[in-house]
Design a protein around this motif. Structure first.
Motif, PDB file in Angstrom:
ATOM      1  N   PHE A 126       0.818  -1.208   0.000  1.00 30.37           N
ATOM      2  CA  PHE A 126       0.000   0.000   0.000  1.00 30.37           C
ATOM      3  C   PHE A 126       0.854   1.262   0.000  1.00 30.37           C
ATOM      4  CE2 PHE A 126      -2.934  -3.126   1.957  1.00 30.37           C
ATOM      5  CZ  PHE A 126      -3.973  -3.025   1.054  1.00 30.37           C
ATOM      6  N   ALA A 127       2.085   1.190   0.528  1.00 30.43           N
ATOM      7  CA  ALA A 127       2.969   2.360   0.560  1.00 30.43           C
ATOM      8  C   ALA A 127       3.437   2.769  -0.824  1.00 30.43           C
ATOM      9  CB  ALA A 127       4.171   2.076   1.459  1.00 30.43           C
ATOM     10  N   ASP A 128       3.253   1.899  -1.811  1.00 30.21           N
ATOM     11  CA  ASP A 128       3.706   2.201  -3.174  1.00 30.21           C
ATOM     12  C   ASP A 128       2.670   2.972  -3.977  1.00 30.21           C
ATOM     13  OD1 ASP A 128       6.169   0.905  -2.813  1.00 30.21           O
ATOM     14  OD2 ASP A 128       5.217  -1.044  -3.195  1.00 30.21           O
ATOM     15  N   ILE A 129       1.519   3.257  -3.407  1.00 27.58           N
ATOM     16  CA  ILE A 129       0.504   4.022  -4.115  1.00 27.58           C
ATOM     17  C   ILE A 129       0.986   5.464  -4.287  1.00 27.58           C
ATOM     18  CG2 ILE A 129      -1.877   4.860  -4.020  1.00 27.58           C
ATOM     19  CD1 ILE A 129      -2.567   2.437  -2.319  1.00 27.58           C
ATOM     20  N   GLY A 130       0.841   6.009  -5.503  1.00 31.61           N
ATOM     21  CA  GLY A 130       1.232   7.404  -5.705  1.00 31.61           C
ATOM     22  C   GLY A 130       1.534   7.736  -7.147  1.00 31.61           C
ATOM     23  N   LEU A 131       2.171   8.920  -7.350  1.00 30.97           N
ATOM     24  CA  LEU A 131       2.488   9.455  -8.675  1.00 30.97           C
ATOM     25  C   LEU A 131       3.954   9.186  -8.998  1.00 30.97           C
ATOM     26  CD1 LEU A 131       1.347  11.164 -11.046  1.00 30.97           C
ATOM     27  CD2 LEU A 131       2.251  13.184  -9.873  1.00 30.97           C
ATOM     28  N   TYR A 132       4.229   8.648 -10.186  1.00 28.35           N
ATOM     29  CA  TYR A 132       5.569   8.315 -10.646  1.00 28.35           C
ATOM     30  C   TYR A 132       5.815   9.048 -11.971  1.00 28.35           C
ATOM     31  CZ  TYR A 132       5.618   4.539  -7.173  1.00 28.35           C
ATOM     32  OH  TYR A 132       5.582   3.820  -6.008  1.00 28.35           O
ATOM     33  N   THR A 133       7.072   9.546 -12.145  1.00 23.63           N
ATOM     34  CA  THR A 133       7.422  10.311 -13.346  1.00 23.63           C
ATOM     35  C   THR A 133       8.670   9.722 -13.988  1.00 23.63           C
ATOM     36  OG1 THR A 133       6.472  12.343 -12.447  1.00 23.63           O
ATOM     37  CG2 THR A 133       8.036  12.575 -14.251  1.00 23.63           C
TER      38      THR A 133
END
Length: 499
Positions: free
Chosen positions: A144-151
């Motif tokens: 769950f800690a890997d949820i987010g925005l990646y560029t």
């Protein structure tokens, strides 16, 4: 100018999603320069500087999916394809992630210096196949800690940087199982829960349903769990019936984390008292027949545990024994074996019985059929002989029947003449010549009356024919001579009669 730079720097930080943000920056820049003329040389430098700040490089493009769904505990691939013109060279490609504290670098690939990954991601993150055209990375054991925005960022020479962003969502694959109802299914009982299909701790909530041809109802319940997961339970309620024993209920679960629908079959188990069937009696049991038996077959759930044979209208005959739930006659059948027999079967649900009436005949049906056929043939022959005899008697009697007779007898005349009609009353003597005219008139009237009387006695066709078409002439009284012999009288025409 400083105000313009600050505005586009702020725009570039807020819009990190593919190259469309850079296109918007260039559009806004051109619009601003068109409305605020500056020195032409300065315009070029401003456009070049804004291009580097916004991450748009003419001649290169970064392509990433807008959204990636990762499954909890599994690996996820973040794809990044780089399109670079031949007149440009790739300087460096990297991945960054936005955290509440700011942007952090996850991995860097440099064609000259190799790959660099921070220690906290070294065991879980790697480039799949780094090159000038591919900056794809693989993130293992997603949580769950890997949820987010990646560029994904790409630097080229001589134009500079270009980038594109994607959002990672973590899906939780549901744990699916089926549990039986809390109570046993009894035939004829009240509606009860047959089974429950459970999709446990799914993110997002799973879609759960039952597939069956039974006429029951489904009821869903949802419960929120930790980490944004949801547990879904669907109960199937139905009134048990023995006719549906062994039917299948299928639990169907749909979820984005599943490659296909998850299906779990459930066999319906209905308990019922025994259904009994008695076999062996074919209706042709006769005295002396051997090797016969009555078989008691029972269908029950749970299986039957008790079998018993009894006779209802008397004692069980000698020589009849129960073998493997069948009543076997160990000797030839006797007449006193006729009667009503009952098979009783019981299981944990209840006791059931089946009666059968046995009739022992004197002979087999085949023998009875043969005897009846012979008797029928004999009776047919006798009847035929009787009919022939009656027909012969009738035919002979018809041939010997006498012709129609009259009270008076008339002597046969020649063929060309017909006899006069008979008379029952005539004067005893011939009248005198002086009385001839009156007598002739009287005789004529008398003959006419006699004809009418004959027309009423003789069949109508003959009478009408005689009255309508007379074939002889009327004769006078003087032309006939009466000869009496006892009670009979004969009248002879002395002119026409000859020997």
């Amino acid at each position: 100018m400083e105000l313009l730079l600050r505005s586009f720097q702020s725009f570039g930080e807020n819009e990190r999603s593919e190259s469309t943000g850079g296109d918007m920056a260039l559009t806004m820049t051109a619009h601003y320069l068109r409305n605020n003329p500056i020195h032409p040389g300065l315009n070029f430098r401003v456009l070049l500087m804004l291009s580097f700040v916004s991450g748009v490089v003419y001649g290169s493009q970064v392509v990433v999916p807008p959204k990636v769904n990762a499954v909890l505990g599994k690996n996820v691939t973040l794809s990044c394809r780089v399109q670079v013109d031949t007149n440009l060279s790739l300087t460096q490609s990297s991945w960054e992630r936005k955290l509440p504290t700011g942007w952090v670098t996850l991995a860097v690939y440099n064609p000259m210096f190799g790959i660099s990954i921070p220690p906290e991601y070294e065991r879980r993150l790697s480039f799949r196949s780094p090159s000038m055209h591919d900056a794809t990375i693989v993130l293992e054991d997603v949580g769950f800690a890997d949820i987010g925005l990646y560029t994904c960022k790409v630097a080229t020479f001589p134009l500079g940087n270009t980038q594109a962003s994607t959002t990672v969502s973590v899906l939780v694959e549901p744990k699916v199982y089926v549990s039986a109802g809390s109570s046993a299914l009894i035939d004829g009982g009240n509606e009860t829960t047959v089974a429950t299909c459970i999709a446990e701790r799914a993110r997002p909530p799973a879609e759960v349903s039952w597939e069956t041809n039974l006429y029951g109802t489904s009821e869903a319940h949802m419960q929120d769990d930790a980490n944004g997961t949801t547990t879904t339970q669907v109960h199937y309620t139905w009134q048990p019936s023995r006719h549906s024993q062994g039917h299948t209920l299928t639990c169907v679960v749909k979820h984005p984390a599943l490659q296909s629908d998850f299906r779990i079959p459930y066999i319906v188990n209905v308990q019922f008292a025994p259904d009994i069937l008695v076999l062996g009696y074919d209706g042709d049991w006769y005295v002396g027949r051997e090797n016969v038996q009555l078989k008691c077959r029972a269908k029950a759930n749970p299986p039957a545990q008790h079998f018993r044979w009894i006779r209802l209208d008397g004692e069980m005959p000698d020589g009849a024994e129960v073998v493997n739930n069948s009543l076997v006659f160990m000797r030839p059948l006797q007449k006193n074996d006729s009667g009503v027999y009952r098979c009783e079967v019981a299981n944990d649900i209840g006791l059931r019985s089946r009666d059968i009436r046995i009739r022992i005949q004197d002979m087999s049906q085949k023998q009875m059929t043969s005897s009846m056929a012979i008797a029928g043939a004999v009776m047919g022959a006798v009847l035929a002989l009787f009919l022939i005899t009656v027909f012969t008697i009738v035919l002979l009697t018809a041939r010997k029947a006498p012709p129609s007779t009259y009270t008076d007898k008339v002597i046969d005349l020649p063929p060309t003449h017909k006899p006069p009609p008979p008379y029952t009353e005539r004067p005893p003597a011939i009248p005198l010549a002086s009385q001839a005219p009156q007598v002739a008139s009287f005789s004529q009237d008398r003959r006419m009356e006699r004809r009418h009387e004959l027309a009423e006695r003789v069949p109508g066709r003959m009478a009408r024919r005689d009255l309508q078409s007379p074939t002889h002439h009327s004769l006078s009284y003087q032309e006939w001579i009466c000869h009496q012999n006892g009670a009979d009288r004969v009248y002879i025409n002395h002119r026409e009669h000859y020997v």
